[in-house]
Write a protein that holds these residues in place. Structure first.
Motif, PDB file in Angstrom:
ATOM      1  N   ARG A  25       0.827  -1.212   0.000  1.00 41.60           N
ATOM      2  CA  ARG A  25       0.000   0.000   0.000  1.00 41.60           C
ATOM      3  C   ARG A  25       0.857   1.256   0.000  1.00 41.60           C
ATOM      4  O   ARG A  25       0.407   2.317  -0.422  1.00 41.60           O
ATOM      5  N   CYS A  26       2.090   1.114   0.517  1.00 39.56           N
ATOM      6  CA  CYS A  26       2.969   2.280   0.609  1.00 39.56           C
ATOM      7  C   CYS A  26       3.799   2.493  -0.651  1.00 39.56           C
ATOM      8  O   CYS A  26       4.551   3.465  -0.735  1.00 39.56           O
ATOM      9  N   VAL A  27       3.712   1.586  -1.621  1.00 40.52           N
ATOM     10  CA  VAL A  27       4.568   1.706  -2.801  1.00 40.52           C
ATOM     11  C   VAL A  27       4.227   2.955  -3.615  1.00 40.52           C
ATOM     12  O   VAL A  27       5.087   3.765  -3.935  1.00 40.52           O
ATOM     13  N   CYS A  28       2.970   3.110  -3.942  1.00 39.72           N
ATOM     14  CA  CYS A  28       2.550   4.314  -4.660  1.00 39.72           C
ATOM     15  C   CYS A  28       1.058   4.499  -4.473  1.00 39.72           C
ATOM     16  O   CYS A  28       0.362   3.595  -4.014  1.00 39.72           O
ATOM     17  N   LYS A  29       0.589   5.675  -4.886  1.00 38.11           N
ATOM     18  CA  LYS A  29      -0.821   6.021  -4.690  1.00 38.11           C
ATOM     19  C   LYS A  29      -1.759   5.048  -5.388  1.00 38.11           C
ATOM     20  O   LYS A  29      -2.780   4.643  -4.849  1.00 38.11           O
ATOM     21  N   SER A  30      -1.385   4.662  -6.639  1.00 39.39           N
ATOM     22  CA  SER A  30      -2.324   3.833  -7.403  1.00 39.39           C
ATOM     23  C   SER A  30      -2.417   2.426  -6.804  1.00 39.39           C
ATOM     24  O   SER A  30      -3.482   1.821  -6.780  1.00 39.39           O
ATOM     25  N   TRP A  31      -1.292   1.901  -6.284  1.00 37.47           N
ATOM     26  CA  TRP A  31      -1.352   0.600  -5.623  1.00 37.47           C
ATOM     27  C   TRP A  31      -2.201   0.696  -4.361  1.00 37.47           C
ATOM     28  O   TRP A  31      -2.986  -0.190  -4.058  1.00 37.47           O
ATOM     29  N   ASN A  32      -1.998   1.788  -3.628  1.00 37.53           N
ATOM     30  CA  ASN A  32      -2.774   1.959  -2.403  1.00 37.53           C
ATOM     31  C   ASN A  32      -4.265   2.017  -2.697  1.00 37.53           C
ATOM     32  O   ASN A  32      -5.068   1.365  -2.030  1.00 37.53           O
ATOM     33  N   SER A  33      -4.643   2.764  -3.739  1.00 38.36           N
ATOM     34  CA  SER A  33      -6.083   2.876  -3.977  1.00 38.36           C
ATOM     35  C   SER A  33      -6.652   1.558  -4.511  1.00 38.36           C
ATOM     36  O   SER A  33      -7.796   1.208  -4.202  1.00 38.36           O
ATOM     37  N   LEU A  34      -5.829   0.801  -5.257  1.00 35.92           N
ATOM     38  CA  LEU A  34      -6.307  -0.520  -5.700  1.00 35.92           C
ATOM     39  C   LEU A  34      -6.492  -1.453  -4.499  1.00 35.92           C
ATOM     40  O   LEU A  34      -7.537  -2.091  -4.336  1.00 35.92           O
ATOM     41  N   LEU A  35      -5.453  -1.500  -3.620  1.00 34.09           N
ATOM     42  CA  LEU A  35      -5.468  -2.471  -2.528  1.00 34.09           C
ATOM     43  C   LEU A  35      -6.484  -2.135  -1.442  1.00 34.09           C
ATOM     44  O   LEU A  35      -6.812  -2.972  -0.613  1.00 34.09           O
ATOM     45  N   THR A  36      -6.969  -0.892  -1.418  1.00 31.88           N
ATOM     46  CA  THR A  36      -7.970  -0.529  -0.414  1.00 31.88           C
ATOM     47  C   THR A  36      -9.357  -0.359  -1.052  1.00 31.88           C
ATOM     48  O   THR A  36     -10.297   0.035  -0.380  1.00 31.88           O
ATOM     49  N   ILE A  41     -10.928  -5.725  -2.251  1.00 33.69           N
ATOM     50  CA  ILE A  41     -11.139  -6.373  -0.947  1.00 33.69           C
ATOM     51  C   ILE A  41     -12.118  -7.530  -1.090  1.00 33.69           C
ATOM     52  O   ILE A  41     -11.924  -8.618  -0.546  1.00 33.69           O
ATOM     53  N   LYS A  42     -13.162  -7.307  -1.884  1.00 33.21           N
ATOM     54  CA  LYS A  42     -14.174  -8.347  -2.099  1.00 33.21           C
ATOM     55  C   LYS A  42     -13.594  -9.514  -2.916  1.00 33.21           C
ATOM     56  O   LYS A  42     -13.789 -10.680  -2.589  1.00 33.21           O
ATOM     57  N   ALA A  43     -12.839  -9.170  -3.976  1.00 35.74           N
ATOM     58  CA  ALA A  43     -12.242 -10.208  -4.816  1.00 35.74           C
ATOM     59  C   ALA A  43     -11.253 -11.046  -4.003  1.00 35.74           C
ATOM     60  O   ALA A  43     -11.195 -12.268  -4.133  1.00 35.74           O
ATOM     61  N   TYR A  44     -10.491 -10.389  -3.120  1.00 36.19           N
ATOM     62  CA  TYR A  44      -9.508 -11.105  -2.304  1.00 36.19           C
ATOM     63  C   TYR A  44     -10.200 -12.051  -1.322  1.00 36.19           C
ATOM     64  O   TYR A  44      -9.771 -13.186  -1.119  1.00 36.19           O
ATOM     65  N   LEU A  45     -11.310 -11.569  -0.753  1.00 37.58           N
ATOM     66  CA  LEU A  45     -12.078 -12.403   0.177  1.00 37.58           C
ATOM     67  C   LEU A  45     -12.620 -13.644  -0.540  1.00 37.58           C
ATOM     68  O   LEU A  45     -12.516 -14.765  -0.040  1.00 37.58           O
ATOM     69  N   GLU A  46     -13.179 -13.429  -1.737  1.00 40.83           N
ATOM     70  CA  GLU A  46     -13.731 -14.561  -2.488  1.00 40.83           C
ATOM     71  C   GLU A  46     -12.638 -15.577  -2.830  1.00 40.83           C
ATOM     72  O   GLU A  46     -12.860 -16.779  -2.778  1.00 40.83           O
ATOM     73  N   ARG A  47     -11.454 -15.057  -3.154  1.00 42.61           N
ATOM     74  CA  ARG A  47     -10.335 -15.945  -3.463  1.00 42.61           C
ATOM     75  C   ARG A  47      -9.893 -16.738  -2.217  1.00 42.61           C
ATOM     76  O   ARG A  47      -9.603 -17.927  -2.300  1.00 42.61           O
ATOM     77  N   SER A  48      -9.851 -16.060  -1.071  1.00 42.23           N
ATOM     78  CA  SER A  48      -9.489 -16.735   0.186  1.00 42.23           C
ATOM     79  C   SER A  48     -10.446 -17.883   0.483  1.00 42.23           C
ATOM     80  O   SER A  48     -10.035 -18.952   0.910  1.00 42.23           O
ATOM     81  N   ILE A  49     -11.741 -17.627   0.247  1.00 42.09           N
ATOM     82  CA  ILE A  49     -12.747 -18.657   0.516  1.00 42.09           C
ATOM     83  C   ILE A  49     -12.519 -19.830  -0.431  1.00 42.09           C
ATOM     84  O   ILE A  49     -12.503 -20.987  -0.020  1.00 42.09           O
ATOM     85  N   LYS A  50     -12.284 -19.506  -1.723  1.00 40.39           N
ATOM     86  CA  LYS A  50     -12.108 -20.550  -2.722  1.00 40.39           C
ATOM     87  C   LYS A  50     -10.860 -21.389  -2.445  1.00 40.39           C
ATOM     88  O   LYS A  50     -10.876 -22.613  -2.600  1.00 40.39           O
ATOM     89  N   LEU A  51      -9.794 -20.745  -2.010  1.00 46.60           N
ATOM     90  CA  LEU A  51      -8.538 -21.461  -1.764  1.00 46.60           C
ATOM     91  C   LEU A  51      -8.468 -22.045  -0.353  1.00 46.60           C
ATOM     92  O   LEU A  51      -7.444 -22.573   0.049  1.00 46.60           O
ATOM     93  N   HIS A  52      -9.552 -21.908   0.414  1.00 47.74           N
ATOM     94  CA  HIS A  52      -9.575 -22.378   1.804  1.00 47.74           C
ATOM     95  C   HIS A  52      -8.419 -21.809   2.605  1.00 47.74           C
ATOM     96  O   HIS A  52      -7.717 -22.526   3.297  1.00 47.74           O
ATOM     97  N   LYS A  53      -8.203 -20.502   2.457  1.00 50.25           N
ATOM     98  CA  LYS A  53      -7.113 -19.873   3.200  1.00 50.25           C
ATOM     99  C   LYS A  53      -7.540 -19.609   4.636  1.00 50.25           C
ATOM    100  O   LYS A  53      -7.686 -18.466   5.060  1.00 50.25           O
ATOM    101  N   PHE A  54      -7.769 -20.690   5.358  1.00 42.81           N
ATOM    102  CA  PHE A  54      -8.178 -20.563   6.750  1.00 42.81           C
ATOM    103  C   PHE A  54      -6.987 -20.751   7.673  1.00 42.81           C
ATOM    104  O   PHE A  54      -6.158 -21.627   7.445  1.00 42.81           O
ATOM    105  N   ASP A  55      -6.925 -19.946   8.691  1.00 39.68           N
ATOM    106  CA  ASP A  55      -5.985 -20.180   9.788  1.00 39.68           C
ATOM    107  C   ASP A  55      -6.802 -20.574  10.995  1.00 39.68           C
ATOM    108  O   ASP A  55      -8.007 -20.324  11.064  1.00 39.68           O
ATOM    109  N   LEU A  56      -6.130 -21.156  11.944  1.00 40.71           N
ATOM    110  CA  LEU A  56      -6.770 -21.475  13.203  1.00 40.71           C
ATOM    111  C   LEU A  56      -6.231 -20.479  14.220  1.00 40.71           C
ATOM    112  O   LEU A  56      -5.026 -20.360  14.379  1.00 40.71           O
TER     113      LEU A  56
END
Ligand SMILES: *[C@@H]1O[C@H](CO)[C@@H](O)[C@H](O)[C@H]1NC(C)=O
Ligand SMILES: *[C@@H]1O[C@H](CO)[C@@H](O)[C@H](O)[C@H]1NC(C)=O
Ligand SMILES: *[C@@H]1O[C@H](CO)[C@@H](O)[C@H](O)[C@H]1NC(C)=O
Ligand SMILES: *[C@@H]1O[C@H](CO)[C@@H](O)[C@H](O)[C@H]1NC(C)=O
Ligand SMILES: *[C@@H]1O[C@H](CO)[C@@H](O)[C@H](O)[C@H]1NC(C)=O
Length: 371
Positions: A25-36, A41-56
């Motif tokens: 997020r600190c690299v540049c403005k455009s990366w920050n606005s994309l990552l926030t 955020i929604k696409a990343y969440l959907e990917r986490s669910i699909k890949l079962h990126k669960f921690d305990l």
């Protein structure tokens, strides 16, 4: 670097874990606005669910750590920083949803010092909820309204129960909406019979679900309590008579609400699921786990990982007073075997486990598009 086409960047970012993304997020403005952006955020969440990126998340009294399961070498442990909770304050791991965990501290001596926290363990972001009108109770639930379309539409329900004479009581229930940032009074709506210990919770669709099991007038009773997030009311559902009455852990399995129940005549644990949500007749027994609690060896269930593994806590007693350190023991339902998993835990009563997704959902108001 910033000259990558945006769709290529998105593709790359979706493969990375949260930690580097937070740094990017600190690299540049455009990366920050994309990552926030809500889109990413929604696409990343959907990917986490699909890949079962669960921690305990594992909490043994004052020590909380993360156990990585499924997508990294098993039983990799890392300590998590919860310094936002005052030193020495004990807390409860209430639950987690879309990568946000809810914690609550309960101070029995000074109830007004009790607090509720929301926390993203992947980014470290944390907030303390404003104090409710009635103090924070030891009965707190964490839920989500999937019907609203916002991945951060979280609700926290605070249930104070005031005991009166005999078995009389009144309740004061309040619900906090994260997106509206305010508490709403719901009044005396906690469904009887009452309990001081409601057990672990699970989030299923727009419901927060518990399966309390306790003695009432000398008889063991158990039932489901559901809180409808959005509609803000409770429902009480009976369990089938043929389900063993012993202690229960509530979970999710195969997309259904599930209960692990202790059969005191065989000392086995039975895994039940409610095939059709809300229909008492649809409960079926899926498995009887071939593990039991004995005098020397004890296995106590603490819940499911997201893929057909039941986590047990395993203790070996060496004589009357001495026990070996307890360990987490995942039981694979398909192979009916315990898997290697060398993670030490405190003790059944003091260990709490919650599975948590990796997500970039933000808790700060600057990043949330609130209405
Ligand atoms: C917390 O747990 C971790 C992992 O089990 C351990 O390495 C660490 O020493 C513990 N910290 C405290 C303060 O007990
Ligand atoms: C935990 O986080 C706080 C606040 O960000 C920081 O001051 C502290 O050094 C961190 N502690 C550790 C052990 O990393
Ligand atoms: C909790 O949030 C505060 C304020 O956003 C932040 O400064 C702190 O680092 C966070 N704590 C941890 C342990 O990450
Ligand atoms: C419970 O409270 C109700 C209403 O205050 C009262 O009428 C009733 O007598 C009470 N019952 C007991 C057993 O105290
Ligand atoms: C416990 O297990 C036994 C043997 O499988 C079974 O007959 C019984 O119905 C189960 N349930 C209860 C409530 O004991």
């Amino acid at each position: 670097m910033a000259s990558f086409p945006i769709d290529v960047l998105v593709e790359i970012f979706l493969w990375l874990s949260v930690k580097p993304l937070v740094r990017f997020r600190c690299v540049c403005k455009s990366w920050n606005s994309l990552l926030t952006s809500p889109f990413f955020i929604k696409a990343y969440l959907e990917r986490s669910i699909k890949l079962h990126k669960f921690d305990l998340l594992k909490y043994d009294f004052n020590n909380i750590s993360r156990v990585q399961i499924h997508y990294s070498p098993k039983n990799e442990l890392s300590n998590l920083n919860t310094s936002f909770i005052k030193d020495g304050e004990k807390f409860k791991l209430v639950g987690s949803c879309n990568g946000i965990a809810c914690l609550s501290s309960f101070n029995g001596e000074i109830p007004h010092h009790s607090k509720i926290f929301l926390w993203n363990p992947s980014t470290g972001e944390n907030i303390t909820l404003p104090q409710p009108s009635h103090h924070v109770s030891n009965l707190v639930g964490f839920g989500f309204n999937p019907l609203s379309g916002h991945p951060d539409d979280f609700s926290i329900v605070n249930m104070n129960i005031y005991f009166e004479q005999h078995s009389n009581y009144t309740s004061q229930v309040e619900v906090y909406s994260f997106r509206r940032n305010c508490w709403k009074q719901l009044g005396n709506i906690f469904p009887p019979p009452l309990t001081r210990h409601i057990g672990n919770q699970v989030i299923f669709k727009n419901f927060i679900c518990w399966c309390p099991c306790f003695y009432l007038d000398g008889e063991l009773v158990a039932f489901l309590i559901l809180f409808n997030v959005g509609q803000d009311d409770f429902q009480k559902i009976a369990l089938p008579d043929i389900m063993p009455l012993g202690e229960k852990v509530i979970s999710l399995l195969e997309g259904c609400l599930s209960v692990i129940a202790h059969n005191s005549s065989t000392e086995n644990f039975e895994v039940w699921i409610m095939k059709e949500f809300g229909i008492c007749k649809s409960w079926i027994k899926l498995y009887t786990t071939g593990v039991s609690t004995g005098r020397l060896l004890s296995y106590r269930p603490v819940g499911f990982a997201n893929s057909g593994e039941v986590f047990f806590i395993h203790t070996f007693y060496m004589g009357l007073r001495f026990k070996s350190p307890s360990h987490l023991a995942p039981y694979n339902i398909q192979s009916e075997k315990f898997e290697e998993f060398n993670v030490e835990v405190d003790w059944y009563d003091t260990t709490q486990l919650v599975t948590c997704l990796e997500s970039l959902i933000s808790l700060s108001s600057t990043n949330n598009v609130k209405h």
